[in-house]
Design a protein around this motif. Structure first.
Motif, PDB file in Angstrom:
ATOM      1  N   GLN A   2      17.380  38.335  27.366  1.00 28.61           N
ATOM      2  CA  GLN A   2      17.662  37.346  28.391  1.00 28.61           C
ATOM      3  C   GLN A   2      19.106  37.458  28.861  1.00 28.61           C
ATOM      4  OE1 GLN A   2      16.885  33.915  25.873  1.00 28.61           O
ATOM      5  NE2 GLN A   2      18.992  33.231  26.126  1.00 28.61           N
ATOM      6  N   TYR A  34      18.399  29.063  40.289  1.00 28.82           N
ATOM      7  CA  TYR A  34      17.592  27.855  40.393  1.00 28.82           C
ATOM      8  C   TYR A  34      18.397  26.681  39.842  1.00 28.82           C
ATOM      9  CZ  TYR A  34      13.347  30.576  41.303  1.00 28.82           C
ATOM     10  OH  TYR A  34      12.408  31.397  41.862  1.00 28.82           O
ATOM     11  N   GLN A  36      17.631  22.828  38.178  1.00 29.71           N
ATOM     12  CA  GLN A  36      16.574  21.958  37.657  1.00 29.71           C
ATOM     13  C   GLN A  36      17.173  20.616  37.267  1.00 29.71           C
ATOM     14  OE1 GLN A  36      14.728  23.133  33.924  1.00 29.71           O
ATOM     15  NE2 GLN A  36      12.761  22.264  34.571  1.00 29.71           N
ATOM     16  N   PHE A  87      19.929  27.666  36.291  1.00 32.05           N
ATOM     17  CA  PHE A  87      19.406  28.856  35.622  1.00 32.05           C
ATOM     18  C   PHE A  87      19.546  30.063  36.533  1.00 32.05           C
ATOM     19  CE2 PHE A  87      17.377  27.057  31.941  1.00 32.05           C
ATOM     20  CZ  PHE A  87      16.959  25.783  32.315  1.00 32.05           C
ATOM     21  N   PHE A 103      14.823  34.339  32.549  1.00 31.88           N
ATOM     22  CA  PHE A 103      15.799  33.294  32.803  1.00 31.88           C
ATOM     23  C   PHE A 103      16.852  33.232  31.714  1.00 31.88           C
ATOM     24  CE2 PHE A 103      14.389  31.030  36.520  1.00 31.88           C
ATOM     25  CZ  PHE A 103      13.054  31.347  36.626  1.00 31.88           C
ATOM     26  N   GLY A 104      18.062  32.871  32.124  1.00 31.39           N
ATOM     27  CA  GLY A 104      19.119  32.604  31.182  1.00 31.39           C
ATOM     28  C   GLY A 104      18.920  31.257  30.514  1.00 31.39           C
ATOM     29  N   THR A 105      19.808  30.926  29.605  1.00 27.39           N
ATOM     30  CA  THR A 105      19.679  29.696  28.827  1.00 27.39           C
ATOM     31  C   THR A 105      20.111  28.465  29.602  1.00 27.39           C
ATOM     32  OG1 THR A 105      21.819  30.195  27.859  1.00 27.39           O
ATOM     33  CG2 THR A 105      19.873  30.759  26.565  1.00 27.39           C
TER      34      THR A 105
ATOM     35  N   TYR B  35       4.917  29.824  33.897  1.00 28.26           N
ATOM     36  CA  TYR B  35       6.083  29.769  33.035  1.00 28.26           C
ATOM     37  C   TYR B  35       5.924  28.544  32.136  1.00 28.26           C
ATOM     38  CZ  TYR B  35       8.590  33.014  36.151  1.00 28.26           C
ATOM     39  OH  TYR B  35       8.987  34.098  36.878  1.00 28.26           O
ATOM     40  N   GLN B  41      14.906  23.564  26.445  1.00 23.92           N
ATOM     41  CA  GLN B  41      15.167  25.003  26.363  1.00 23.92           C
ATOM     42  C   GLN B  41      14.984  25.649  27.731  1.00 23.92           C
ATOM     43  OE1 GLN B  41      13.216  26.929  23.074  1.00 23.92           O
ATOM     44  NE2 GLN B  41      13.406  25.128  21.756  1.00 23.92           N
ATOM     45  N   LYS B  42      15.139  26.967  27.750  1.00 27.94           N
ATOM     46  CA  LYS B  42      15.083  27.664  29.030  1.00 27.94           C
ATOM     47  C   LYS B  42      13.645  27.870  29.481  1.00 27.94           C
ATOM     48  CE  LYS B  42      15.215  32.317  27.010  1.00 27.94           C
ATOM     49  NZ  LYS B  42      14.056  32.965  27.598  1.00 27.94           N
ATOM     50  N   VAL B  43      13.508  28.246  30.719  1.00 30.94           N
ATOM     51  CA  VAL B  43      12.202  28.555  31.282  1.00 30.94           C
ATOM     52  C   VAL B  43      11.784  29.947  30.807  1.00 30.94           C
ATOM     53  CG1 VAL B  43      10.952  28.892  33.441  1.00 30.94           C
ATOM     54  CG2 VAL B  43      12.718  27.124  33.285  1.00 30.94           C
ATOM     55  N   GLU B  44      10.555  30.074  30.322  1.00 29.62           N
ATOM     56  CA  GLU B  44      10.074  31.348  29.779  1.00 29.62           C
ATOM     57  C   GLU B  44       8.879  31.851  30.580  1.00 29.62           C
ATOM     58  OE1 GLU B  44      10.503  31.285  25.073  1.00 29.62           O
ATOM     59  OE2 GLU B  44       9.398  29.528  25.813  1.00 29.62           O
TER      60      GLU B  44
END
Lengths: 113, 113
Positions: A2, A34, A36, A87, A103-105, B35, B41-44
């Protein structure tokens, strides 16, 4: 693997500027940003394709350094509505043609009056 | 403005039960994704779908998961036998072309008890 975002969190007063960074160990084809808000879906901000372009709308812009595999998101004269978690999502050159955005953290941005 | 819609917004299910999460992508979009985001936490990435078949899936997307486009408008994610660790927000997204911005639905919060 990631992408890595920095900082993890930042608190700003309304009107201040912020920079959020995203870096990858892989050769990138594109970077997607993005935002959120808590309890909501990610909202697309912009996409940057390889070529080192810079994009922006209103007071939010971004750059993509293809050589360094890095992208930065710039928020100027921040507004309360900018609060949220940002993100970056990356599409590497090795999997271009399919859609596995990684996606990053995330970076939690809090704007206070 | 066209949007991705997801139903239900929240689903509670007992461990071991099957669940189906439903999505209606934007009508002229050709690429569809699922996703997930575990709380905080992040989007996976789970899976991408194009031309009525899976184009890519992540290691999370094991044999317990399946996707289907049963008609011209719906796109579903099925989890055959839910586990506690499947509790998360599941987002559906769609895009016009590979590599372009993905528009996210508002998500389905799945709680496995």
């Amino acid at each position: 693997q990631q992408p890595v975002q920095s900082p993890q969190a930042v608190i700003l007063r309304e009107g201040e500027d912020a920079v959020i960074n995203c870096s990858s160990s892989k050769a990138l084809y594109s970077v997607h940003w993005y935002r959120q808000k808590h309890g909501e879906a990610p909202v697309f901000l912009m996409i940057l394709l390889k070529g080192g372009e810079q994009k922006g709308h209103e007071k939010i812009s971004a750059s993509f350094n293809e050589k360094k595999q890095q992208s930065s998101l710039y928020l100027t004269a921040s507004q309360l509505s900018y609060s949220g978690t940002y993100f970056c999502g990356t599409l590497s050159q090795s999997n271009f043609g399919n859609e596995k955005l990684t996606f990053g953290t995330g970076t939690r941005l809090t704007i206070i009056p | 403005e066209p949007e991705v819609t997801q139903t239900p917004s929240h689903q509670v299910t007992q461990m071991g039960q099957e669940v189906i999460l439903r999505c209606v992508p934007i009508s002229n979009h050709l690429y569809f994704y699922w996703y997930r985001q575990i709380l905080g936490q992040k989007v996976e990435f789970l899976v991408s779908f194009y031309n009525n078949e899976i184009s890519e899936k992540s290691e999370i997307f094991d044999d317990q998961f399946s996707v289907e486009r049963p008609d011209g408008s719906n796109f579903t994610l099925k989890i055959r036998s839910t586990k506690l660790e499947d509790s998360a927000m599941y987002f559906c997204a769609s895009s016009v072309e590979a590599g372009l911005e993905a528009f996210f639905g508002q998500g389905t919060r799945l709680t496995v008890v």
